[in-house]
Structures are given as C-alpha cells and as structure tokens.
Design an enzyme around this catalytic site. Sequence first.
Site, PDB file in Angstrom:
ATOM      1  N   ALA A  58      50.672   8.869   2.113  1.00  0.00           N
ATOM      2  CA  ALA A  58      50.951  10.148   2.778  1.00  0.00           C
ATOM      3  C   ALA A  58      51.505   9.843   4.256  1.00  0.00           C
ATOM      4  O   ALA A  58      52.136  10.533   5.088  1.00  0.00           O
ATOM      5  CB  ALA A  58      49.494  10.669   3.313  1.00  0.00           C
ATOM      6  N   GLY A  59      51.756   8.684   4.563  1.00  0.00           N
ATOM      7  CA  GLY A  59      52.463   8.162   5.740  1.00  0.00           C
ATOM      8  C   GLY A  59      53.962   8.551   5.901  1.00  0.00           C
ATOM      9  O   GLY A  59      54.561   8.822   4.919  1.00  0.00           O
ATOM     10  N   ARG A 112      59.394   4.173  11.050  1.00  0.00           N
ATOM     11  CA  ARG A 112      60.218   3.230  11.233  1.00  0.00           C
ATOM     12  C   ARG A 112      61.404   2.794  10.028  1.00  0.00           C
ATOM     13  O   ARG A 112      62.069   1.906  10.444  1.00  0.00           O
ATOM     14  CB  ARG A 112      59.281   1.909  11.254  1.00  0.00           C
ATOM     15  CG  ARG A 112      58.609   1.989  12.796  1.00  0.00           C
ATOM     16  CD  ARG A 112      57.674   1.017  13.057  1.00  0.00           C
ATOM     17  NE  ARG A 112      56.432   1.163  12.517  1.00  0.00           N
ATOM     18  CZ  ARG A 112      55.422   0.230  12.176  1.00  0.00           C
ATOM     19  NH1 ARG A 112      55.659  -0.854  12.493  1.00  0.00           N
ATOM     20  NH2 ARG A 112      54.456   0.403  11.683  1.00  0.00           N
ATOM     21  N   GLN A 157      47.376  15.567   1.483  1.00  0.00           N
ATOM     22  CA  GLN A 157      46.635  15.318   2.696  1.00  0.00           C
ATOM     23  C   GLN A 157      47.492  16.023   3.808  1.00  0.00           C
ATOM     24  O   GLN A 157      48.514  15.828   4.338  1.00  0.00           O
ATOM     25  CB  GLN A 157      46.564  13.909   3.069  1.00  0.00           C
ATOM     26  CG  GLN A 157      45.490  13.601   4.279  1.00  0.00           C
ATOM     27  CD  GLN A 157      45.614  12.260   4.925  1.00  0.00           C
ATOM     28  OE1 GLN A 157      46.540  11.521   4.573  1.00  0.00           O
ATOM     29  NE2 GLN A 157      44.599  11.869   5.631  1.00  0.00           N
ATOM     30  N   GLY A 190      43.171   9.484   9.108  1.00  0.00           N
ATOM     31  CA  GLY A 190      42.909   8.337   8.784  1.00  0.00           C
ATOM     32  C   GLY A 190      42.664   7.863   7.206  1.00  0.00           C
ATOM     33  O   GLY A 190      42.827   8.659   6.366  1.00  0.00           O
ATOM     34  N   ASN A 216      42.328  -7.653   6.666  1.00  0.00           N
ATOM     35  CA  ASN A 216      42.009  -6.509   5.573  1.00  0.00           C
ATOM     36  C   ASN A 216      43.673  -6.265   5.126  1.00  0.00           C
ATOM     37  O   ASN A 216      44.557  -5.804   5.848  1.00  0.00           O
ATOM     38  CB  ASN A 216      41.455  -5.253   6.235  1.00  0.00           C
ATOM     39  CG  ASN A 216      41.470  -4.240   4.990  1.00  0.00           C
ATOM     40  OD1 ASN A 216      41.494  -4.562   3.916  1.00  0.00           O
ATOM     41  ND2 ASN A 216      41.387  -2.893   5.791  1.00  0.00           N
ATOM     42  N   ALA A 242      94.627  -6.924 -23.439  1.00  0.00           N
ATOM     43  CA  ALA A 242      94.770  -6.861 -21.708  1.00  0.00           C
ATOM     44  C   ALA A 242      95.288  -5.539 -21.327  1.00  0.00           C
ATOM     45  O   ALA A 242      95.992  -4.936 -21.755  1.00  0.00           O
ATOM     46  CB  ALA A 242      95.616  -8.248 -21.448  1.00  0.00           C
ATOM     47  N   SER A 289     101.811  -2.907 -28.123  1.00  0.00           N
ATOM     48  CA  SER A 289     101.685  -3.064 -26.622  1.00  0.00           C
ATOM     49  C   SER A 289     102.216  -1.814 -26.070  1.00  0.00           C
ATOM     50  O   SER A 289     103.493  -1.347 -26.461  1.00  0.00           O
ATOM     51  CB  SER A 289     102.119  -4.173 -26.330  1.00  0.00           C
ATOM     52  OG  SER A 289     101.608  -5.156 -26.837  1.00  0.00           O
TER      53      SER A 289
HETATM   54  C1  UD1 Z   1      44.988  -0.079   7.965  1.00  0.00           C
HETATM   55  C2  UD1 Z   1      43.548  -0.631   7.671  1.00  0.00           C
HETATM   56  C3  UD1 Z   1      43.387  -2.084   8.277  1.00  0.00           C
HETATM   57  C4  UD1 Z   1      44.362  -2.996   7.439  1.00  0.00           C
HETATM   58  C5  UD1 Z   1      45.748  -2.522   7.411  1.00  0.00           C
HETATM   59  C6  UD1 Z   1      46.756  -3.185   6.482  1.00  0.00           C
HETATM   60  C7  UD1 Z   1      42.138   1.059   8.004  1.00  0.00           C
HETATM   61  C8  UD1 Z   1      41.125   1.825   9.236  1.00  0.00           C
HETATM   62  N1  UD1 Z   1      42.663   0.241   8.676  1.00  0.00           N
HETATM   63  O1  UD1 Z   1      45.008  -0.226   9.156  1.00  0.00           O
HETATM   64  O2  UD1 Z   1      41.935  -2.589   8.213  1.00  0.00           O
HETATM   65  O3  UD1 Z   1      44.345  -4.427   8.006  1.00  0.00           O
HETATM   66  O4  UD1 Z   1      45.743  -0.951   6.928  1.00  0.00           O
HETATM   67  O5  UD1 Z   1      48.094  -2.848   6.495  1.00  0.00           O
HETATM   68  O6  UD1 Z   1      41.917   1.617   6.863  1.00  0.00           O
HETATM   69  N2  UD1 Z   1      47.329   6.841   5.302  1.00  0.00           N
HETATM   70  C9  UD1 Z   1      47.475   7.851   4.902  1.00  0.00           C
HETATM   71  N3  UD1 Z   1      46.670   8.935   5.350  1.00  0.00           N
HETATM   72  C10 UD1 Z   1      46.196   8.637   6.718  1.00  0.00           C
HETATM   73  C11 UD1 Z   1      46.205   7.485   7.227  1.00  0.00           C
HETATM   74  C12 UD1 Z   1      46.959   6.603   6.490  1.00  0.00           C
HETATM   75  O7  UD1 Z   1      47.810   8.459   3.795  1.00  0.00           O
HETATM   76  O8  UD1 Z   1      45.498   9.732   7.326  1.00  0.00           O
HETATM   77  C13 UD1 Z   1      48.232   5.709   4.694  1.00  0.00           C
HETATM   78  C14 UD1 Z   1      49.432   5.250   5.368  1.00  0.00           C
HETATM   79  O9  UD1 Z   1      50.422   5.842   4.757  1.00  0.00           O
HETATM   80  C15 UD1 Z   1      49.579   3.846   4.991  1.00  0.00           C
HETATM   81  C16 UD1 Z   1      48.019   3.284   4.752  1.00  0.00           C
HETATM   82  O10 UD1 Z   1      47.400   4.429   4.612  1.00  0.00           O
HETATM   83  O11 UD1 Z   1      50.185   3.675   3.404  1.00  0.00           O
HETATM   84  C17 UD1 Z   1      47.499   2.640   5.889  1.00  0.00           C
HETATM   85  O12 UD1 Z   1      47.526   3.390   7.058  1.00  0.00           O
HETATM   86  P1  UD1 Z   1      47.860   2.762   8.346  1.00  0.00           P
HETATM   87  O13 UD1 Z   1      47.663   4.063   9.442  1.00  0.00           O
HETATM   88  O14 UD1 Z   1      49.281   2.006   8.424  1.00  0.00           O
HETATM   89  O15 UD1 Z   1      46.608   2.028   8.912  1.00  0.00           O
HETATM   90  P2  UD1 Z   1      46.425   0.593   9.731  1.00  0.00           P
HETATM   91  O16 UD1 Z   1      46.122   1.017  11.075  1.00  0.00           O
HETATM   92  O17 UD1 Z   1      47.874  -0.226   9.629  1.00  0.00           O
END
Ligand code: UD1
Length: 457
Positions: free
Chosen positions: A18-19, A23, A83, A88, A179, A372, A415
């Site tokens: 969902a991100g 960037r 979502q 989160g 993680n 050719a 040819s």
């Molecule tokens: C997350 C982890 C962190 C880990 C890191 C690795 C949590 C709280 N933290 O942090 O421990 O070290 O990834 O890269 O889980 N996403 C959604 N919806 C949301 C939020 C995020 O789909 O509401 C997706 C994002 O698109 C992404 C992934 O979940 O693919 C991680 O989200 P991101 O916000 O990058 O988490 P980090 O803060 O990097």
Amino acid sequence: MEQNVNGHSDLMVVILAAGQGTRMRSKLPKVLHKVAGLSMLGHAMAVADACGSTKLVIVTSPGQNDVRAEAQKRNVDATVVIQHDQFGTAHAVLAARNALEQHSGPVLILYGDTPLVRRETLIEVIGKLKEGDQVVVVGFEAADPTGYGRLLLGPDEKLLEIVEHADASDEQRTVTLCNSGIVALGAGKALSILERIGNDNAKGEFYLTDSVAVARSDGATASVVRAEADDVLGVNSRVQLAEVEEIYQRRQRETVMVSGVTMIAPRTVTLSHDTQIAQDVVIEPNVFFGPGVCVEENVHIRAFSHLEQTHVGAGATIGPYARLRPGTRLGAGTRIGNFVEIKAADIAEGAKVNHLSYVGDATVGANANIGAGTITCNYDGFSKHTTEIGTGAFIGSNSALVAPVKVGDGAYVGSGSVITRNVAAGALAVTRAQQIEKPGWVEKFRTLMKRRKEKAS
Ligand code: UD1
Ligand code: MG
C-alpha cells in the site's frame, strides 16, 4: 488441521503493497517496477507460491488498479484488498480482515517491495511456527541499522521485543540485528494478535512489530530466522531498485552457470526471472535475455544479441548482434547471423539467416538459405501479412518478399528481386532488370566528354 502438499497446514500470505513509493518518483506504483523483467509484486507472489501458500491477499491503496490487475494476472485467485488510510503495518494487515476471519492456518506477511527473499528462509519461518512459536520474524545484521526495528533477544535466543528506531533508547539503537519486516503469525492467532496492537508510540502507528509483545503477553514465544542482508533489501528508490537488480542478476547467473552454461563475461549478461538455458550453451559478452526465452542444449549465443519470448533449438548459433523478438522459434542447428532481426517467425532446423535481414511473420523451411539483406515486407501500412518459405529454398541477397507471399520448396529467388507473387516449388524467380553490356563503350564516352569540355573552355 488440513495439510497441503508441502505438509503444513493452510498458509495465508499477505503482501503489503500500500506504500506510495514517493521516492521512486514514478507514476507507476512502486511494486510494479520490475526486477529481471518481473514486477516486484510478481516476485513476492512467486515466493509465496513456492512456499505453498493456499490463500494470497495483496494489500494496496485506493486507486491502484494496476496493482490489482498485475496481482490477478499472476494469480486469478489472489484477493486484493484496499487499505484506505495508512495507519501502520498492523493496520495494513487488518485490511485483510475478511480473509483472516475465514482462515485458521498460519499467516505470513511479506512486503511487496522486498523481492529477493528466499523460499528457504520462509520455509524455516513456517517451521518455527510449527515448533510452537506464535510470532516468527525474519531478521538480518544491518551494516547501518538506522531506521530499522531492532530485534531484542533473550539469553535463550528467543525474541523478546521489537523496538522501532523512533522509539528505541540509545542503548537499543546499538543493536544491529534488525527486522526485515517479514513476520509470520501462528495458526489461528493472527486476528486476535493484530486486534490487540495499539498505536501508543512515536509515530502513532499500529506497528506489526508489536505482535511480539502481544503474543508474549499471552505466554507464547517469538523467535527470529536470520537472513542475509541482501535477501531482505527493500526498494525505496531507483538506486535501490538497481542494487536489487544487480544482486538478482548475480545470483541468477550463478545458478545458470552451475547448471552447466558457460558465460565468458557473466557480469555483462542480463537474464530474466524466467530465462531457461540448457546445458553446454555458451554465451558471449553483452547478451540480453528479456522474458520468455528458452534455449536448448549446445547453442552458441555470440556477443551483443538481444532475445525475448524466443525458443532456440539445440545447436543453433546466434549473433553477434542478433535481435530475436517475441514469437521467434528457431529449430535445431539454425544459424542466425549478425544484424539479423527475427519476429513471430518459425525458422526450421538447419535454416540459415546469416546477415543483415529482417524476417517477420514468417515460416522458413528446413535448410533454407536466406541471403544477406533479405527483407520480409510484412506490413502494408494497415495490417501484417505472412511469408512462407519452403524447405531448402534459396533466397538471393537483397531480396524483398512482399507478404502475403509463398516461396515453394527448393525454389530459388534471384538476388535483388522484389517478390510479390508466389513462387512454385523448384522454380527460379527473378524480378530485377536484365543486365546489358556495351563493349568498348567507356573509351567512346571518354573521348566525347573530353571534346565537349575543350569546346566549352
Ligand atoms: C518497517 C518495520 C521495521 C522494519 C522495516 C524494514 C513496522 C512497524 N516496522 O518499518 O521494524 O525494520 O519495516 O524495512 O512494521 N505499509 C502499508 N500500510 C501502512 C504502512 C506500511 O502497506 O499503513 C507497507 C509499506 O508500503 C511498506 C511496508 O508496509 O512496504 C513497511 O512500511 P514502512 O512504512 O516502510 O515501515 P518502516 O517504518 O520502514
Ligand atoms: Mg520502510
């Protein structure tokens, strides 16, 4: 509990996608960017499949219809959920609530932007769940742990807690075991764990990582499976996309070489996720394999050739500088030489197209020789037409075959001909003007011109 073919209970995989991928600076959603010719989402789906996933849910954000389309193209049974607001990672997984409610097996959570994760790692994760851990997290040693959640282990190596960077103390920030984001939750536990995760933290988000604390509050255990940092690289920018591509290519080339293929300069060879190359194929430098290429044994692919959606029969020789476009099928022992382009064409065994030709929408019979500079003129500005060249036919150099047209078995085309009508088997067709010769003409011409010039001056 029901067991699937891999011997473990039904596995649900949730892929977070969902991100916004800001960037990447792209109109294309991040997870649709490709690594080795396959979208990152496709890679995540493939590894889910390889782990024996029985239910696949992709979490995307509103308006990303192309993510839905890609998911369903790769797996018609995939469920795509939206979502609406991004609160989160735990909140994201809960977007799959309907599916979670109907599922009693373990749940594995993958990221759509982490395409290098290995099946072996995930199988190990699932194994730990079977041994009794309620939460299993894929961890890695980070060279620079800034930004990652830190994995805090007990003396027994069990996972006590995950602390997000933003919430960590200075001492916790010195921990380098991080993680990756990949988390698995035990059979029947996912929903109850996720529903109890709060958002009382630095970011005010629902952290999936808090599943460890929730499970432990139930008296359950959590653990870590360690992966190489390279395996769990996430992509946030085009620079990282290129890094991931490089790692993928290196691994893929190694797999191909280990299986019995020679690469003279492996770093210059680009493969696709699905490239199939049989034993004793030799690949010279700077060869590009787009998706859908299958190469049989003993083929020699010479430098600077570009292949996509092509089947190459055993013992063929290709290039240098050959371009094999979608729909090319080369029979055994064919020879495709330099600056030859082939598209949607069947070239039967032993046929040769050795120099500077375009063969498109065509069939070429066994052992035919295409001289050719031969061009199949397959397009009249409105539609495409086919050219059929018979077994053992000989097409003289610099001929144009204006499709639709057939050249019969064993026929010859002189040819420089422009062939617009079918040529019968065994016949010779020539369309160029006849050659004339005037003996002594040059001497007369020179004398005449010299005189004219003298008069004028
Ligand atoms: C997350 C982890 C962190 C880990 C890191 C690795 C949590 C709280 N933290 O942090 O421990 O070290 O990834 O890269 O889980 N996403 C959604 N919806 C949301 C939020 C995020 O789909 O509401 C997706 C994002 O698109 C992404 C992934 O979940 O693919 C991680 O989200 P991101 O916000 O990058 O988490 P980090 O803060 O990097
Ligand atoms: Mg992140």
